[in-house]
Write a protein that holds these residues in place. Structure first.
Motif, mmCIF file in Angstrom:
data_model
loop_
_atom_site.group_PDB
_atom_site.id
_atom_site.type_symbol
_atom_site.label_atom_id
_atom_site.label_comp_id
_atom_site.label_asym_id
_atom_site.label_seq_id
_atom_site.Cartn_x
_atom_site.Cartn_y
_atom_site.Cartn_z
ATOM 1 N N CYS A 3 0.883 -1.232 -0.080
ATOM 2 C CA CYS A 3 0.028 -0.107 0.022
ATOM 3 C C CYS A 3 0.933 1.218 -0.124
ATOM 4 O O CYS A 3 1.783 1.351 0.875
ATOM 5 N N ALA A 8 -4.401 4.214 3.182
ATOM 6 C CA ALA A 8 -4.727 2.832 2.826
ATOM 7 C C ALA A 8 -3.800 1.878 3.597
ATOM 8 O O ALA A 8 -4.268 0.849 4.281
ATOM 9 N N LYS A 9 -2.574 2.427 3.842
ATOM 10 C CA LYS A 9 -1.557 1.561 4.623
ATOM 11 C C LYS A 9 -1.964 1.608 6.047
ATOM 12 O O LYS A 9 -1.975 0.616 6.704
ATOM 13 N N MET A 11 -5.359 1.830 7.447
ATOM 14 C CA MET A 11 -6.351 1.077 7.462
ATOM 15 C C MET A 11 -5.811 -0.222 7.172
ATOM 16 O O MET A 11 -6.588 -1.278 7.911
ATOM 17 N N THR A 12 -5.074 -0.760 6.320
ATOM 18 C CA THR A 12 -4.756 -2.214 5.960
ATOM 19 C C THR A 12 -4.012 -2.633 7.464
ATOM 20 O O THR A 12 -4.190 -3.721 7.890
ATOM 21 N N ALA A 13 -3.004 -1.731 7.878
ATOM 22 C CA ALA A 13 -2.438 -2.474 9.184
ATOM 23 C C ALA A 13 -3.374 -2.495 10.133
ATOM 24 O O ALA A 13 -3.088 -3.625 10.949
ATOM 25 N N ARG A 14 -4.363 -1.964 10.479
ATOM 26 C CA ARG A 14 -5.349 -2.165 11.322
ATOM 27 C C ARG A 14 -6.254 -3.281 11.117
ATOM 28 O O ARG A 14 -6.342 -3.980 12.169
ATOM 29 N N ALA A 15 -6.578 -3.604 9.985
ATOM 30 C CA ALA A 15 -7.395 -4.667 9.528
ATOM 31 C C ALA A 15 -6.407 -5.784 9.676
ATOM 32 O O ALA A 15 -7.056 -6.810 10.228
ATOM 33 N N VAL A 16 -5.312 -5.851 9.505
ATOM 34 C CA VAL A 16 -4.422 -7.176 9.673
ATOM 35 C C VAL A 16 -4.010 -7.407 11.017
ATOM 36 O O VAL A 16 -4.504 -8.638 11.570
ATOM 37 N N ASP A 79 5.878 -0.207 8.053
ATOM 38 C CA ASP A 79 6.303 -1.287 7.335
ATOM 39 C C ASP A 79 7.372 -1.980 8.082
ATOM 40 O O ASP A 79 7.677 -3.200 7.810
#
Length: 252
Positions: A3, A8-9, A11-16, A79
């Protein structure tokens, strides 16, 4: 890691992190990690020697530049946490992933609150140049979990324990209580991150039958391009398990 967009990064980190805690993500490592994470078009990445001066201490410009530099560190740290998991998780216990998923979620939260503060001050992440030194350290240590732990949490994040109290004081002197409170919260979390790094470094050193402090010193001499220098926040380092037997011999 793929991402580029900061939102987006985040939100993706939180989702993971949520997916891992809920058991929706398997403890398997069949995806190769990219050599470099995706990056947004801004901020412009410059060598440290070309970074602009931050301006007069306490000025709005100086505070924005400082907060932006910290936001960039936290953005890259997202990251760093997930690369550590994806690159080395297969050779480490499941608890290792638990700890570094939590660190990655913290880094995402830190980036979010710093970027929110930048917006409140009339700026945003990407508005100032930044440098790429943190990811250079990741590239240097991509082949060895002990080297990665030695350099990233136990040198670079530990340095934040040393300098953040003074940074908090400077924001307080500039009557920027909100920024000071944000950094105080982040400092508390960074102690936990250094603690996780030290814990798993000791585990990895014990597994290969070497002295953790001696092995750390060897890895720092081999992989770290800077210097380990005072002043040190010994109390915060001690709390994190990073005692003087590690760094005193290298300090100058």
């Amino acid at each position: 890691m793929l991402c580029a967009d900061p939102g987006a990064k985040l939100m993706t980190a939180r989702a993971v992190a949520r997916g891992w805690r809920a058991g929706r993500i398997a403890h398997q490592f069949d995806c190769a990690m990219p050599d470099r994470p995706a990056r947004p078009a801004t901020p412009e990445l410059l060598p440290p020697s070309r970074m602009p001066r931050r301006g007069k201490g306490g000025s709005l410009r100086s505070r924005i530049h400082m907060l932006h530099a910290l936001a960039h560190i936290e953005f890259v740290a997202i990251d760093l946490a997930f690369d550590l998991i994806g690159r080395f998780g297969a050779e480490m216990p499941r608890d290792f992933v638990d700890d570094w998923i939590a660190v990655g979620a913290d880094e995402a939260m830190h980036f979010a609150v710093l970027n929110r503060r930048l917006r409140a001050l009339g700026s945003q992440y990407g508005a100032c140049p930044a440098h790429d030194g943190l990811w250079q350290a990741a590239s240097e240590t991509a082949g060895d979990v002990t080297a990665r732990l030695a350099i990233v949490p136990m040198v670079l994040e530990a340095r934040a324990l040393d300098i953040t109290p003074l940074t908090i004081e400077r924001f307080a002197q500039a009557d920027d209580a909100m920024s000071a409170r944000i950094l105080t919260r982040i400092l508390r979390d960074e102690v936990n991150h250094v603690s996780a790094g030290t814990k798993w470094f000791k585990f990895a050193a014990n597994r290969i039958g070497v002295s953790a402090p001696n092995h750390w010193q060897m890895l720092v001499n081999r992989h770290f391009r800077g210097s380990v220098k005072p002043p040190f926040n010994d109390s915060a380092r001690d709390e994190a398990g990073l005692t003087r037997e590690y760094y005193a011999a290298l300090a100058y």
